[in-house]
Design a protein around this motif. Structure first.
Motif, mmCIF file in Angstrom:
data_model
loop_
_atom_site.group_PDB
_atom_site.id
_atom_site.type_symbol
_atom_site.label_atom_id
_atom_site.label_comp_id
_atom_site.label_asym_id
_atom_site.label_seq_id
_atom_site.Cartn_x
_atom_site.Cartn_y
_atom_site.Cartn_z
ATOM 1 N N LYS A 176 0.863 -1.180 0.000
ATOM 2 C CA LYS A 176 0.000 0.000 0.000
ATOM 3 C C LYS A 176 0.898 1.228 0.000
ATOM 4 N N PHE A 177 0.977 1.888 -1.132
ATOM 5 C CA PHE A 177 1.901 3.018 -1.293
ATOM 6 C C PHE A 177 1.184 4.345 -1.016
ATOM 7 N N TYR A 178 1.911 5.241 -0.380
ATOM 8 C CA TYR A 178 1.436 6.607 -0.168
ATOM 9 C C TYR A 178 2.168 7.548 -1.109
ATOM 10 N N GLU A 179 1.507 8.614 -1.462
ATOM 11 C CA GLU A 179 2.130 9.597 -2.339
ATOM 12 C C GLU A 179 3.246 10.326 -1.596
ATOM 13 N N LYS A 180 4.213 10.811 -2.373
ATOM 14 C CA LYS A 180 5.367 11.490 -1.788
ATOM 15 C C LYS A 180 4.918 12.785 -1.095
ATOM 16 N N GLY A 181 5.383 12.959 0.158
ATOM 17 C CA GLY A 181 5.046 14.154 0.914
ATOM 18 C C GLY A 181 3.750 14.065 1.699
ATOM 19 N N PHE A 182 3.098 12.870 1.753
ATOM 20 C CA PHE A 182 1.820 12.721 2.452
ATOM 21 C C PHE A 182 1.994 12.938 3.959
ATOM 22 N N PHE A 183 2.920 12.175 4.552
ATOM 23 C CA PHE A 183 3.159 12.281 5.987
ATOM 24 C C PHE A 183 3.882 13.586 6.342
#
Length: 525
Positions: free
Chosen positions: A170-177
């Motif tokens: 499950k990948f998150y977009e760059k800069g989400f966190f």
């Protein structure tokens, strides 16, 4: 030393020799008999030891005894090998005997319990462990199917499959966190600032209105979504006089437009077009560079023309003909008879002429040599870039600039690069402003951000009030392009308070440099 063999034998010696031969024959017979008993007919024959007559008390007799011992040992070794082979031949696998029920029995009729052979390799052991799991899963599958088919099972209840599903990434977009953390930090910082302002307002007795204005300036704007539709767009707010679109449509259409929209006219405004300040007024012509071959050809042609002009002047009598260029190597060839008549005098003249030419050459070089001021101006011209179309400005903030070595590095590097600006020293807000070209700024930025180790050799040995010493560091507050230079040659200015420092920048029309550095230091503290 070995004793020599006697030429004549007596009766005792002959008798002993015969006994030795008989003994060897008996040994060979015994060996053959044992081989026939064991059954090894293909055994390699022993090397036959030559029978040498042995004499009592002689070295030959001793050698014969040693050979006899070696043969006896070889015989015993062959006997052992034969017995081992016989035992190995007798240890054959027992025949497989099955009864009427298919069970394994021995020759006496008793049942034989067979033990399964266990694997020793790791791969075989793992595969054997997986087999019962597969069987279990198949049983569970069949049992699960039967349960589902049953009428007593509630179909709304989710039944977990017997085999675990493969987990997917499950990948998150760059800069989400990072964005979430940044929002939390801003929220915490805003709350802290509000508490500090409230405490200071109570102490100083500031009016309620002033506190409200300060808080309203700090509170960030309300976040708007992309799909939110405003009541009135900002470009129509002046024309609509604060009235929404729906209210405007509901108004009476019989009203004239000049009264309905007083700010609109039947004229069209065409703004005057202006060139940007960074664009040159005249077209830039690129210089033409000649190749090496073209440069040599052009030089050759120029020298040829100058030589022809000089020859014409000599021919017309305007210039005296030059003296022959005499050297020690061509003296005899050029002067000829004169050199033969008085060689010492001619040699002195030639040497004097050579010294004269050398002196003229050195004087010509010295006349072309640049002076100290010319060298300095040439070096500055090399580093100083054209700032007529725009000046590149960088503003740095340093926590501590009291160390003399660090001051010297900043000042001398700025001067050597031809940068202009100012350094204002005030507590932990030491602002360095430098103005120049892009190449100069690139080199100075590398000096400030990488080359100088600000945390080393901290000059301030005093401990702060809270007991925690903040490590020294350099921050890049702002970098950009200005229309013209605001400062002259770089200088250091000591500031006793904040208002004095801001006034210094305000005199040059760049007080926003100080405001940016000061606000950044307040937010960090």
């Amino acid at each position: 030393m070995a004793q020599p063999i006697q030429s004549s034998f007596n009766s005792n010696q002959i008798r002993s020799m015969m006994e030795d031969v008989k003994r060897q024959i008996e040994l060979k017979k015994q060996m053959l008999a044992e081989r026939q008993q064991v059954g090894q007919l293909n055994m390699p024959s022993l090397p036959q030891m030559p029978s040498i007559p042995s004499f009592p008390g002689s070295s030959i007799g001793v050698a014969a005894d040693i050979r006899a011992q070696i043969q006896a040992r070889a015989v015993s070794r062959f006997n052992n090998d034969g017995s081992n082979d016989a035992s190995s031949k007798s240890s054959k696998p027992a025949p497989l005997i099955l009864d009427q029920d298919g069970r394994t029995i021995d020759q006496s009729g008793k049942e034989v319990q067979l033990f399964p052979r266990l694997p020793t390799l790791k791969a075989n052991i793992r595969s054997q462990k997986k087999e019962p799991i597969v069987k279990l899963t198949s049983q569970e599958r069949s049992s699960g199917d039967s349960i589902i088919e049953s009428k007593f099972v509630d179909p709304r209840v989710e039944i977990k499959p017997p085999v675990r599903r493969k987990r997917e990434f499950k990948f998150y977009e760059k800069g989400f966190f990072t964005s979430i953390a940044e929002k939390e930090r801003k929220k915490a910082k805003l709350e802290q600032l509000q508490e500090e302002i409230a405490v200071k307002a109570k102490k100083t007795g500031i009016a309620f209105a002033a506190r409200q204005a300060t808080l309203s300036s700090i509170v960030p704007r309300k976040e708007t979504r992309e799909d939110d539709v405003p009541d009135v767009e900002w470009w129509d707010s002046v024309v609509m006089n604060g009235v929404g679109y729906e209210e405007c449509l509901e108004d009476d259409d019989d009203q004239p437009l000049d009264k309905k929209f007083p700010h609109t006219t039947n004229l069209i405004e065409h703004p005057m077009q202006m060139k940007p300040p960074s664009e040159p007024q005249r077209p830039v012509v690129l210089p033409v560079f000649l190749t090496k071959k073209e440069q040599k050809k052009l030089r050759r042609q120029n020298r040829r023309e100058a030589w022809k002009e000089k020859q014409e002047k000599i021919r017309l009598g305007l210039e005296p003909p030059p003296e022959p260029k005499v050297k020690m190597s061509n003296m005899m060839r050029v002067l000829g008879q004169q050199a033969i008549q008085d060689p010492t005098k001619i040699e002195a003249q030639v040497r004097e002429q050579m010294a004269k030419r050398q002196k003229a050459h050195e004087e010509a070089n010295a006349s072309r040599k640049l002076t100290v001021e010319q060298k300095r101006s040439k070096r500055l011209k090399k580093w100083r870039e054209d700032t007529s179309l725009g000046v590149h400005v960088c503003v740095y903030r340093i926590l501590n600039l009291s160390h003399p070595a660090k001051k010297f590095k900043v000042e001398m590097n700025a001067k050597s690069l031809g940068l202009r600006g100012v350094v204002v020293l005030y507590k932990n807000i030491n602002v360095v402003v430098v103005e120049g070209g892009p190449k100069q700024q690139k080199k100075f930025k590398r000096l400030m951000m990488n080359r100088i180790k600000w945390e080393e050799e901290n000059a301030s040995k005093e401990e702060p009030e809270d007991g925690e010493r903040q490590p020294n560091k350099c921050y890049l507050v702002w970098e950009g392009i200005a229309k013209k230079e605001a400062f002259g040659e770089i200088k250091f200015k000591n500031s006793p308070n904040e208002s004095f420092a801001r006034e210094l920048f305000k005199n040059h029309g760049v007080e926003h440099y100080w405001d940016a550095a000061y606000s950044q230091s307040i937010l960090e503290s």
